[in-house]
Scaffold this motif. Structure first.
Motif, short mmCIF file in Angstrom:
data_model
loop_
_atom_site.label_atom_id
_atom_site.label_comp_id
_atom_site.label_asym_id
_atom_site.label_seq_id
_atom_site.Cartn_x
_atom_site.Cartn_y
_atom_site.Cartn_z
N GLU A 212 54.76 41.81 -55.17
CA GLU A 212 55.18 41.69 -53.78
C GLU A 212 54.26 42.46 -52.85
O GLU A 212 53.92 42.00 -51.75
CB GLU A 212 56.62 42.19 -53.63
CG GLU A 212 57.17 42.08 -52.22
CD GLU A 212 58.61 42.53 -52.12
OE1 GLU A 212 59.14 42.60 -50.99
OE2 GLU A 212 59.22 42.81 -53.17
N ALA A 213 53.82 43.65 -53.28
CA ALA A 213 52.88 44.42 -52.47
C ALA A 213 51.50 43.79 -52.44
O ALA A 213 50.74 44.01 -51.49
CB ALA A 213 52.80 45.85 -53.00
N LEU A 214 51.19 42.98 -53.47
CA LEU A 214 49.86 42.39 -53.56
C LEU A 214 49.70 41.19 -52.64
O LEU A 214 48.71 41.08 -51.91
CB LEU A 214 49.56 42.01 -55.01
CG LEU A 214 48.16 41.49 -55.33
CD1 LEU A 214 47.12 42.56 -55.02
CD2 LEU A 214 48.07 41.06 -56.78
N ASP A 215 50.66 40.27 -52.67
CA ASP A 215 50.53 39.04 -51.88
C ASP A 215 51.61 38.87 -50.83
O ASP A 215 51.60 37.88 -50.09
CB ASP A 215 50.52 37.82 -52.80
CG ASP A 215 51.76 37.76 -53.69
OD1 ASP A 215 52.68 38.55 -53.49
OD2 ASP A 215 51.79 36.90 -54.59
N GLY A 216 52.56 39.80 -50.74
CA GLY A 216 53.58 39.73 -49.70
C GLY A 216 54.74 38.81 -49.99
O GLY A 216 55.66 38.70 -49.16
N ALA A 217 54.76 38.15 -51.15
CA ALA A 217 55.88 37.26 -51.50
C ALA A 217 57.03 38.08 -52.06
O ALA A 217 56.85 38.77 -53.07
CB ALA A 217 55.43 36.22 -52.52
N PRO A 218 58.21 38.05 -51.44
CA PRO A 218 59.33 38.85 -51.94
C PRO A 218 59.76 38.41 -53.33
O PRO A 218 59.65 37.24 -53.70
CB PRO A 218 60.44 38.59 -50.90
CG PRO A 218 59.74 38.05 -49.70
CD PRO A 218 58.55 37.31 -50.21
N ARG B 167 66.53 28.33 -47.11
CA ARG B 167 66.16 29.58 -46.45
C ARG B 167 64.79 30.08 -46.90
O ARG B 167 64.52 31.28 -46.89
CB ARG B 167 67.22 30.66 -46.72
CG ARG B 167 68.61 30.29 -46.22
CD ARG B 167 69.60 31.39 -46.50
NE ARG B 167 70.94 31.03 -46.04
CZ ARG B 167 72.01 31.82 -46.18
NH1 ARG B 167 71.90 33.00 -46.80
NH2 ARG B 167 73.18 31.42 -45.72
N GLY B 168 63.93 29.17 -47.27
CA GLY B 168 62.59 29.56 -47.70
C GLY B 168 62.57 30.23 -49.06
O GLY B 168 61.76 31.13 -49.29
N GLU B 169 63.44 29.77 -49.97
CA GLU B 169 63.49 30.40 -51.29
C GLU B 169 62.24 30.14 -52.11
O GLU B 169 61.87 30.95 -52.96
CB GLU B 169 64.71 29.89 -52.07
CG GLU B 169 66.03 30.47 -51.64
CD GLU B 169 66.62 29.74 -50.45
OE1 GLU B 169 65.97 28.79 -49.97
OE2 GLU B 169 67.71 30.13 -49.99
N GLN B 170 61.57 29.00 -51.89
CA GLN B 170 60.38 28.69 -52.69
C GLN B 170 59.18 29.56 -52.33
O GLN B 170 58.19 29.56 -53.06
CB GLN B 170 60.03 27.21 -52.53
CG GLN B 170 61.07 26.27 -53.13
CD GLN B 170 60.62 24.85 -53.13
OE1 GLN B 170 59.48 24.54 -52.77
NE2 GLN B 170 61.51 23.93 -53.55
N ALA B 171 59.25 30.28 -51.22
CA ALA B 171 58.19 31.22 -50.87
C ALA B 171 58.38 32.58 -51.55
O ALA B 171 57.56 33.48 -51.36
CB ALA B 171 58.12 31.40 -49.35
N ILE C 102 62.64 22.47 -62.69
CA ILE C 102 62.51 23.90 -62.43
C ILE C 102 61.41 24.11 -61.39
O ILE C 102 60.25 23.71 -61.62
CB ILE C 102 62.21 24.68 -63.72
CG1 ILE C 102 63.29 24.40 -64.76
CG2 ILE C 102 62.11 26.17 -63.44
CD1 ILE C 102 64.67 24.79 -64.33
N PRO C 103 61.69 24.75 -60.27
CA PRO C 103 60.64 25.02 -59.27
C PRO C 103 59.58 25.96 -59.82
O PRO C 103 59.78 26.70 -60.79
CB PRO C 103 61.41 25.63 -58.10
CG PRO C 103 62.84 25.24 -58.31
CD PRO C 103 63.02 25.16 -59.79
N GLU C 104 58.42 25.94 -59.18
CA GLU C 104 57.31 26.78 -59.62
C GLU C 104 57.59 28.26 -59.42
O GLU C 104 57.01 29.11 -60.09
CB GLU C 104 56.04 26.38 -58.86
CG GLU C 104 54.77 27.03 -59.36
CD GLU C 104 54.43 26.64 -60.79
OE1 GLU C 104 53.76 27.44 -61.47
OE2 GLU C 104 54.83 25.53 -61.21
N ALA C 105 58.49 28.59 -58.50
CA ALA C 105 58.77 29.99 -58.19
C ALA C 105 59.75 30.63 -59.16
O ALA C 105 59.99 31.84 -59.07
CB ALA C 105 59.31 30.12 -56.77
N VAL C 106 60.31 29.87 -60.11
CA VAL C 106 61.33 30.38 -61.02
C VAL C 106 60.69 30.71 -62.36
O VAL C 106 59.91 29.92 -62.90
CB VAL C 106 62.47 29.36 -61.19
CG1 VAL C 106 63.50 29.87 -62.20
CG2 VAL C 106 63.14 29.08 -59.85
#
Length: 342
Positions: free
Chosen positions: A120-126, A174-178, A217-221
């Motif tokens: 999260e600190a590297l790319d800002g994605a929570p 709510r922008g969960e995929q980000a 399955i989404p890529e963010a999971v």
């Protein structure tokens, strides 16, 4: 950790192949260097004469580097911890599921939590973590609690814990995929419920529900299994995941003592600041508590001796000591209680 991950990423980018023009130039320089006459090696006439650049100097350089590494055990422990974090990141980038194997108290939870915060600190994605203990679900239909339930009378479908998370991320309301979503199973990989994830962990990346629905399955999971061993896991599940073993030597007792002393200093400072003492008196109390904790939690102090004694004389059949984290946590809890009553 974020700095180490960023450095690893930059090294991978620098390792790209050369373009056609640069490759041609490189071949010309290589051919030009091959046409040069061979360099003559200076001869050594006596046994005491050594050149500064010859092969005899290599063992000395290697030994000095090795001795320098042995002097700082804290740096060695930190490098081993960072290496494990980078390995876990590589596993999660290649596979949907990862298995972190290690004994109780070896730092499995701290490893993946630290990696999630570093990314999260590297790319800002929570990063969001959903920790589930399947063994804690005492109901008979705990599989339905995990993956959903189909009512046989009304044919109405109710989502479970896993399906609800996957469906919410896929909806992206709510922008969960980000964000990063890690579903962590803390416990044994029991085939009774783990076999339902085989279609998720392979190349299909699809969760098949009892009502016939197929959820992509989404890529963010990502799915993370935190286990002590793989005795109950089947080869069908393990072969679909990346496995990372965390040894007990990665986190040493000195590292645990340092973390415990740092946490207790914060507890004593909070108790002194909340009291009715003056600021100067509170500062003096903080200094006294810090010096006392430093003496107790040093590598050769009383706490280290107590933990070593508990590990050597672990004969209690009711609650055996499985690692240094258990007796150290008991001592820290007693110190926190003393800080609260002070």
């Amino acid at each position: 950790l974020a700095t180490c991950l960023a450095t690893t990423t930059s090294k991978k980018k620098k390792g790209r192949r050369l373009t056609t023009s640069r490759r041609t130039q490189h071949q010309r320089e290589k051919k030009k260097n091959n046409n040069k006459p061979p360099r003559r090696t200076p001869s050594v006439t006596t046994s005491t004469t050594r050149t500064s650049w010859g092969p005899s100097a290599r063992p000395t350089a290697r030994s000095s580097v090795r001795e320098q590494g042995k002097k700082d055990t804290e740096a060695e422990s930190e490098s081993a911890w960072l290496e494990k974090a980078c390995q876990l990141r590589s596993v999660l980038s290649l596979a949907v599921g990862a298995v972190v194997v290690g004994s109780a108290g070896c730092g499995k939870t701290t490893l993946w939590r630290g990696l999630l915060e570093a990314l999260e600190a590297l790319d800002g994605a929570p990063g969001c973590a959903y920790v589930v203990d399947p063994k804690a679900l005492c109901a008979r239909n705990y599989k339905e609690i995990l993956f959903g339930r189909l009512d046989g009378t009304t044919l109405e479908w109710s989502d479970g814990v896993v399906t609800a998370v996957v469906r919410a991320v896929d909806a992206n309301e709510r922008g969960e995929q980000a964000k990063r979503h890690w579903i962590v199973f803390d416990g044994d990989v029991d085939p009774e419920w783990a076999e339902n994830l085989n279609s998720v962990l392979d190349d299909n990346k699809t969760l098949t529900l009892p009502n016939g629905e197929r959820l992509a399955i989404p890529e963010a999971v990502r799915f993370l299994f935190e286990v002590d061993d793989l005795d109950k896991a089947t080869p069908a599940t393990v072969s679909r995941c990346g496995v990372l073993h965390l040894d007990d030597s990665v986190v040493t007792l000195d590292d645990r003592l340092h973390v415990a002393a740092t946490a207790l200093r914060g507890a004593f400072s909070e108790s002194s600041s909340s009291s009715s003492f003056k600021a100067a008196q509170a500062a003096e109390d903080d200094d006294a508590a810090s010096s006392s904790l430093g003496a107790l939690f040093r590598p050769s102090g009383a706490v280290a001796a107590a933990v070593s004694w508990a590990l050597d004389d672990a004969r209690d059949p009711v609650m055996p000591v499985v690692g240094p984290a258990q007796p150290l946590a008991a001592i820290v809890a007693l110190c926190r209680g003393a800080a609260a009553e002070a």
